[in-house]
Structure formats: C-alpha cells, structure tokens
Design an enzyme around this catalytic site. Sequence first.
Site, PDB file in Angstrom:
ATOM      1  N   ASP A   1     -10.271   0.374  10.895  1.00 12.99           N
ATOM      2  CA  ASP A   1      -9.246   0.925  10.007  1.00 12.99           C
ATOM      3  C   ASP A   1      -9.493   2.425   9.964  1.00 12.99           C
ATOM      4  OD1 ASP A   1      -7.761   1.876   7.826  1.00 12.99           O
ATOM      5  OD2 ASP A   1      -7.924  -0.047   6.782  1.00 12.99           O
TER       6      ASP A   1
ATOM      7  N   TYR B 192      10.278  15.468  12.184  1.00 15.45           N
ATOM      8  CA  TYR B 192      10.373  15.813  10.758  1.00 15.45           C
ATOM      9  C   TYR B 192       9.034  16.314  10.194  1.00 15.45           C
ATOM     10  CZ  TYR B 192       9.132  10.825   9.845  1.00 15.45           C
ATOM     11  OH  TYR B 192       8.538   9.595   9.821  1.00 15.45           O
TER      12      TYR B 192
END
Length: 285
Positions: A70, A152
């Site tokens: 993770d 973006y």
Amino acid sequence: MEGMLKPGALKDKTIIITGGGTGLGRSMGKYFLELGANLVITSRKKDVLDKTASDLSAETGGKVLAVACDVRKYEEIDNVIKSAEATFGQIHGVLNNAAGNFISPTERLSHRAFDIVVDIVLKGTYYTTLAAGKNWIAKKQPGTFLNIVTTYAWTGSGYVVPSACGKAGVLALTRSLAVEWAKYKIRSNAIAPGPFPTEGAWSRLLPGDLVKKFDPAERVPLKRVGEHQELANLAAYLMSDYSAYVNGEVITIDGGEWLRNGGEFSHLEMIPDTMWDMIEKTRGK
Ligand code: NAP
C-alpha cells in the site's frame, strides 16, 4: 499500434511500477518487458498482481516480480525496494502510477474521503519517491522517476477535487526534484494522459450511463480516446536513456483535449459550413 523504440531499449533495466497490476500500469509494464526490462509491479491486491505477473511473463518472456504494497505505508514501499534489489540487483526506474479517484460534488465529500484520495495520489507518490531516491543517493546510483499526473494538475477540475489537489502536488514534486536531485543523476518527469479506457478509470469516473451521456472521445479534438500503446511508447522513451536530457518535463498525451476545453471559442466547431457561409456573407456589411 506498434512499439516505437528499438528492441533492447530498456535491456536489463529494473523498473518498479506502482499500480502495475491493472490498466495503464500493466500496459506500460508490458512494453517495458518487451524492450528487455525487468519489472517489479506493486499494488494492494496480491492476487491481481500475481495473475498479471504470470500473464506478462508468459506474453513477453520477461521477468516480473509481484510485491504487495500500500503506497500509503512507507515500510511497505521500503520492502518493495529491498525485494526488487534482492531479485534483480539494482533498480533503475520508478513509475509512480498508482492512484485513487472518484467523482463527487466536493461538498458531499467527508474529510476522510478527501484524505484517502490525496493519501494515495500525493503521499503515495512522495513516499515511493523518497524511499527510492534515498536508496539511489546512498548507493550513488543514477535513477529515473516517471510520474503519471493528469491535465487538471494545472487547470484544476471540479468534481474530482481531491485528485486535482493530489496530482498538482505530484507535478510540483516532479519539477522540484528534477532540479534538486539532478546532481545525483536522478531525473524526474511526468506524463499527463487524457482519456485512455481502463476498467478502473471508466468504472469510477464514468459509472453507469455516464459513459454514453459524456462520450470522452467527443471532448477530444482528434475525436478518439488514446490507445495504451501510444502511452506506453511515451513512457518507455522517458524511462530510457534516449531521454537522458529530458528532466523536469510534463508531457501531455491527450489528443488536444485540455487546450480545446480551455479555448474560449473552441465550441464554434459545432457551427456547420452552411452557417459559416452566411457569417462570411454578412461580415463587413
Ligand atoms: P487503474 O487500473 O484503476 O489503476 C490504478 C492502480 O493503482 C490499480 O492497480 C490499484 O491497484 C493501484 N492502487 C490504488 N490504490 C493503491 C494503494 N493505496 N497502494 C498501491 N496501489 C494502489 O486505473 P488507470 O486508468 O490505469 O490509472 C493509472 C494512472 O493513470 C493513475 O495515476 C491515473 O490517475 C492516471 N490517469 C488515467 C487516465 C485514464 O484515462 N485512464 C487519465 C489520466 C490519468 P490496487 O487496487 O490493487 O491497489
């Protein structure tokens, strides 16, 4: 669509790809393998990683190591680096590709939802970058970072605000370290892809009927979405020594999408030729 680089362009380079078990990470990884790289793929889902690793090895004949991690947990990233070195010796490149995202009006988000996306996108990228960078610097080894952002990252975008904040941070990280770590022979670049169909992105960003209502290809001047090999070609170039003098750059691959949507008069493409004829006749009268 064919691969662009010469065979062997990534020969014996070991490249870590976060989020390498699915989507664009998998496609870029496959091309790296075809060019002779060793691959280390990492994400949270070990079963997905194992399946991708065995499929990619079978498809390309290359070596793939799957390590669950993770990216929000620094120790787990450290473990990926140690495992990669134990298997392949030296690491040459890191592709920061893992991300989380979903669409929502910002006022509907809990602060935790905001945290989750920013933690994966920004914290995950700077944890991975810090762990790999410190390792390269300590061992006096050169290295290449390639970070996947979006357009973006600089325009901002409503309805994906945590992702926009995270990607803007990743772009700042890319440019900052391109300068600071160049003295260690560590390069940092980014790619800003436009729409490239993947199960992950499409299911989270265009759920249900939205994909019919808002066809992503329609927003692109070239009127199509990207092909994975087109992105893989660019990523392989930026990972390879052919781009040795490219540092601190973000390369957009979006068919002109973001410029079109920022252009004040771009919508005039909807005007048919007959109407342009009329406009021309009335001009100057
Ligand atoms: P994807 O297949 O869903 O890829 C995202 C990957 O990130 C998955 O493999 C996922 O694996 C991994 N991941 C998520 N959270 C993680 C965590 N905490 N730790 C480690 N890995 C984690 O979607 P994609 O479309 O290929 O996206 C890949 C990249 O391209 C992303 O950075 C995305 O922002 C960017 N991008 C995509 C598009 C597009 O049109 N597809 C456009 C612009 C930018 P697990 O769930 O197993 O952890």
